[in-house]
Design a protein around this motif. Sequence first.
Motif: not given
Length: 552
Positions: A374-387
């Motif tokens: 879970m991504s803090k912003r996208a909710g359902t996917v891991v994003t570049l920022e999360d990585f």
Amino acid sequence: MTPANLADTVLSAARAVFETRGLDIAALPATTAVERPRNPEHGDYASTIALQVGKKVGVAPRELAADLAEELGRRPGIKSVEIAGPGFLNIRLDAAAAGVLARDIVLAGSAYGRTEKLAGERINLEFVSANPTGPVHIGGVRWAAVGDALSRLLRTAGAEVGTEYYFNDAGSQIDRFARSLLAAAKGEPAPEDGYGGAYIAEIAAEVVTKSPGVLDSADPQEIFRQIGVELMFAEIKKSLADFGVRFDTYFNEKDLHDRGELQEALDRLREQGHVFESDGATWLRTTDFGDDKDRVLRKSDGDWTYFAADCAYYLDKRKRGFDRVVIMLGADHHGYIGRMKAMAACFGDDPSKNLEILIGQLVNLVRDGEPVRMSKRAGTVVTLEDFVDALGVDATRYALARYSSDSPIDIDIDLWTSASRENPVYYVQYVAARTASVARNAADAGLVRTDDFKPELLAHDKENELLKTLGEYPETVAFAAQHREPHHVARLLEKIAGAYHRFYDEPACRITPKGDEPITDGHRARLWLNDATRTVIANGLSLLGVSAPERM
């Protein structure tokens, strides 16, 4: 002497043997290669040229190998040549020939590893191309790292490369995005087919700030579409730039429609004789070129299909002068290969030469043995920022470029953030920092490189091992570029790091003098080798878009 230099020497010796024997020179290859034997006791390098050409000219390979060994033994820099098996040549270099590589690398600097293997090729490289309806997700992050590394590799191998991001700003997904923004601005739930996540609310609020009366306008959805897409794309470009990825061209799908390029592509395909009408729709007969079914270009209601845009976009790239179009796609796009190859053939192109499609497999970000989902912003996917938040830019880029892109991978946060030898990027960057530290300490001690470098003094086994490993760099870069596999560079850097650590830890290979010990030519020679290592590590990390720190 580099492997490439030695390969040229082997080929030159073969020509001399052929001339002496009166054999057909045309039977020799235009180029040859030498390899490092698996067992170092067999020599520094091995050649199979006698096996390759012996039978062609009616000479037993082992007999030809004997003549080649004698001829090579007369060449400068070669200490000995032994014949093994049916005709292998095991070659040992003398210390001076091996050691001079250290000076060559330092003097070449950032140019060491550059080749002309792909000179004359004009390549359009498209990667990431995420929909402008959300942040770059985990699959796009992999292509951002691998694609950018590949563009650097291709340029280093002599190709002319144009990197490209295809911005899908036309189609139904943009309508759903606009409706989702409008709903968020009104405080309503996202539409059933819309997009969720905190980023939707953030962008919706920005649209309202930029256009305060939007909710009372005649067509609020259109305003949310125009401003929202612009804001989302700006965010995507910024996150990629922060990751070190910038594209030569950001191409808008909408431009294909506005400039009439879909109709132009249809007309070109019709001229080629591959378009037909059926059930009120316009089709491309891709089955003529191996596709599993024919594809619709224009539906019966007059709307263009996504495939029609793909055709127009491919034609646009070819019109811009690119000989080869390389497209990097995710694992869920494997079915595109057949239709895209057939499409290229329908235009009259050779799909094996003009179009190349690379498929990347899935990536999981793992913490404590469990996937981070879970991504803090996208909710359902891991994003570049999360990585990047989890690993940092360097570790993320290195981790994703280190593996063959056609293999699924798990990226363990604990491993890739650890300051340990088990962390590959730390292991390599530590050598970058250590070589820089050694150079600083040497300068403080009055030890500097001099022009009277004595390469023959680099004769220790650990020095020889490091030299041979550094010598593999140019061919590795060329191979990685030709095969579109940046991970070979990462693996060689780790191999170099291991060889350097063994060299550094060997008391007989000390670089800076100890205590009041006088500075010798041996110290100076090893400083050249230290600085050569720094050069290759820095060059290789640069190809992967990773920094080579001077301190850690």
